[in-house]
Design a protein around this motif. Structure first.
Motif, PDB file in Angstrom:
ATOM      1  N   UNK A 113     -19.543 -19.968  -1.731  1.00 27.15           N
ATOM      2  CA  UNK A 113     -18.159 -19.559  -1.540  1.00 27.15           C
ATOM      3  C   UNK A 113     -17.893 -18.190  -2.128  1.00 27.15           C
ATOM      4  N   UNK A 114     -16.662 -17.973  -2.598  1.00 28.46           N
ATOM      5  CA  UNK A 114     -16.248 -16.634  -3.006  1.00 28.46           C
ATOM      6  C   UNK A 114     -17.074 -16.081  -4.161  1.00 28.46           C
ATOM      7  N   UNK A 115     -17.488 -16.924  -5.106  1.00 26.79           N
ATOM      8  CA  UNK A 115     -18.320 -16.445  -6.204  1.00 26.79           C
ATOM      9  C   UNK A 115     -19.666 -15.942  -5.712  1.00 26.79           C
ATOM     10  N   UNK A 116     -20.262 -16.699  -4.801  1.00 24.68           N
ATOM     11  CA  UNK A 116     -21.548 -16.306  -4.218  1.00 24.68           C
ATOM     12  C   UNK A 116     -21.398 -15.023  -3.408  1.00 24.68           C
ATOM     13  N   UNK A 117     -20.314 -14.934  -2.622  1.00 25.43           N
ATOM     14  CA  UNK A 117     -20.071 -13.714  -1.843  1.00 25.43           C
ATOM     15  C   UNK A 117     -19.967 -12.503  -2.769  1.00 25.43           C
ATOM     16  N   UNK A 118     -19.204 -12.683  -3.849  1.00 23.40           N
ATOM     17  CA  UNK A 118     -18.981 -11.563  -4.766  1.00 23.40           C
ATOM     18  C   UNK A 118     -20.282 -11.118  -5.418  1.00 23.40           C
ATOM     19  N   UNK A 119     -21.096 -12.080  -5.856  1.00 26.91           N
ATOM     20  CA  UNK A 119     -22.376 -11.745  -6.473  1.00 26.91           C
ATOM     21  C   UNK A 119     -23.268 -10.998  -5.496  1.00 26.91           C
ATOM     22  N   UNK A 120     -23.325 -11.481  -4.258  1.00 25.41           N
ATOM     23  CA  UNK A 120     -24.141 -10.830  -3.233  1.00 25.41           C
ATOM     24  C   UNK A 120     -23.661  -9.414  -2.960  1.00 25.41           C
ATOM     25  N   UNK A 121     -22.363  -9.230  -2.777  1.00 27.09           N
ATOM     26  CA  UNK A 121     -21.853  -7.904  -2.435  1.00 27.09           C
ATOM     27  C   UNK A 121     -22.038  -6.915  -3.594  1.00 27.09           C
ATOM     28  N   UNK A 122     -21.897  -7.386  -4.822  1.00 23.27           N
ATOM     29  CA  UNK A 122     -22.151  -6.487  -5.953  1.00 23.27           C
ATOM     30  C   UNK A 122     -23.614  -6.076  -5.983  1.00 23.27           C
ATOM     31  N   UNK A 123     -24.513  -7.029  -5.717  1.00 23.30           N
ATOM     32  CA  UNK A 123     -25.944  -6.711  -5.701  1.00 23.30           C
ATOM     33  C   UNK A 123     -26.263  -5.693  -4.603  1.00 23.30           C
ATOM     34  N   UNK A 124     -25.674  -5.872  -3.424  1.00 28.26           N
ATOM     35  CA  UNK A 124     -25.882  -4.922  -2.324  1.00 28.26           C
ATOM     36  C   UNK A 124     -25.386  -3.535  -2.733  1.00 28.26           C
ATOM     37  N   UNK A 125     -24.234  -3.474  -3.373  1.00 29.71           N
ATOM     38  CA  UNK A 125     -23.680  -2.193  -3.826  1.00 29.71           C
ATOM     39  C   UNK A 125     -24.603  -1.527  -4.843  1.00 29.71           C
ATOM     40  N   UNK A 126     -25.088  -2.292  -5.815  1.00 29.09           N
ATOM     41  CA  UNK A 126     -25.972  -1.732  -6.835  1.00 29.09           C
ATOM     42  C   UNK A 126     -27.298  -1.268  -6.231  1.00 29.09           C
ATOM     43  N   UNK A 127     -27.771  -1.980  -5.225  1.00 34.41           N
ATOM     44  CA  UNK A 127     -29.009  -1.559  -4.568  1.00 34.41           C
ATOM     45  C   UNK A 127     -28.772  -0.293  -3.752  1.00 34.41           C
ATOM     46  N   UNK A 128     -27.637  -0.212  -3.103  1.00 34.95           N
ATOM     47  CA  UNK A 128     -27.293   1.003  -2.357  1.00 34.95           C
ATOM     48  C   UNK A 128     -27.318   2.219  -3.278  1.00 34.95           C
ATOM     49  N   UNK A 129     -26.893   2.043  -4.527  1.00 34.13           N
ATOM     50  CA  UNK A 129     -26.848   3.127  -5.496  1.00 34.13           C
ATOM     51  C   UNK A 129     -28.182   3.348  -6.215  1.00 34.13           C
ATOM     52  N   UNK A 130     -29.165   2.504  -5.924  1.00 30.34           N
ATOM     53  CA  UNK A 130     -30.469   2.632  -6.563  1.00 30.34           C
ATOM     54  C   UNK A 130     -30.515   2.103  -7.983  1.00 30.34           C
TER      55      UNK A 130
END
Length: 195
Positions: free
Chosen positions: A110-127
């Motif tokens: 749910x929303x917690x999992x979505x948030x964790x995933x999107x933060x990880x994607x953002x951090x990976x985008x930034x290297x």
């Protein structure tokens, strides 16, 4: 083949979901234990988190729970998991999820999992985070999210270069193969983070 020593699994705490999600979680857990991979997770006793922990423990694997103190105080933590890191808050918890892991695995949630995933994607985008990010798209659960990410690329909010940030897989038994098949990523990604 590179050894996958430690992974973090993002997943749901809900018990009100279909049995197929529990079965998939148990399959992922068994595959990780068979590979002698330590599992890091949110520390919960319910839903897919509970199923993940129960299965890793039944299979004699190693699992580490990470949870803010306030959740322990309301008895959300899994009593049989003997390795715990208790954090000051949710932000610190998410940081700890990424420490020393070889991959992040996102199961349905749910929303917690979505948030964790999107933060990880953002951090990976930034290297900042460079390890594989896996999304288990069981029976199309994440189809809409994946379409949204595609739309972000199509509309210029993300670059086509960002598509390898995440890896989608559909067979929970093939989680190790999915990790190994992920596109390598570098901290140089900061150089093309901006679209």
């Amino acid at each position: 083949m590179q050894r996958i020593k430690k992974v973090c699994v993002y997943c749901a705490s809900s018990n009100k979901i279909e049995s197929k999600y529990f079965e998939a979680t148990e399959t992922v857990a068994r595959a990780l234990v068979k590979n002698n991979t330590t599992v890091v997770y949110g520390g919960g006793a319910n839903g897919l988190m509970g199923a993940l922990a129960d299965t890793v423990l039944e299979e004699k694997g190693r699992i580490i729970g990470i949870m803010p103190h306030f959740m322990k105080e309301v008895e959300f933590h899994h009593k049989d998991v003997n390795e715990f890191i208790f954090t000051a808050d949710m932000h610190e918890r998410k940081k700890q999820f990424m420490v020393g892991v070889d991959a992040l695995i996102t199961l349905p949630g749910g929303c917690g999992t979505f948030e964790e995933l999107m933060e990880a994607i953002t951090l990976k985008r930034l290297g900042i985070f460079t390890k594989p990010i896996l999304i288990l798209n069981l029976d199309g659960y994440y189809d809409d999210l994946l379409r949204m990410l595609d739309k972000a690329i199509e509309e210029g909010f993300l670059s086509e270069k960002h598509r390898p940030i995440w890896t989608v897989f559909t067979d929970p038994a093939k989680v190790i193969e999915a990790i190994m098949g992920s596109t390598p990523w570098s901290s140089d990604a900061i150089n093309f983070a901006q679209v």
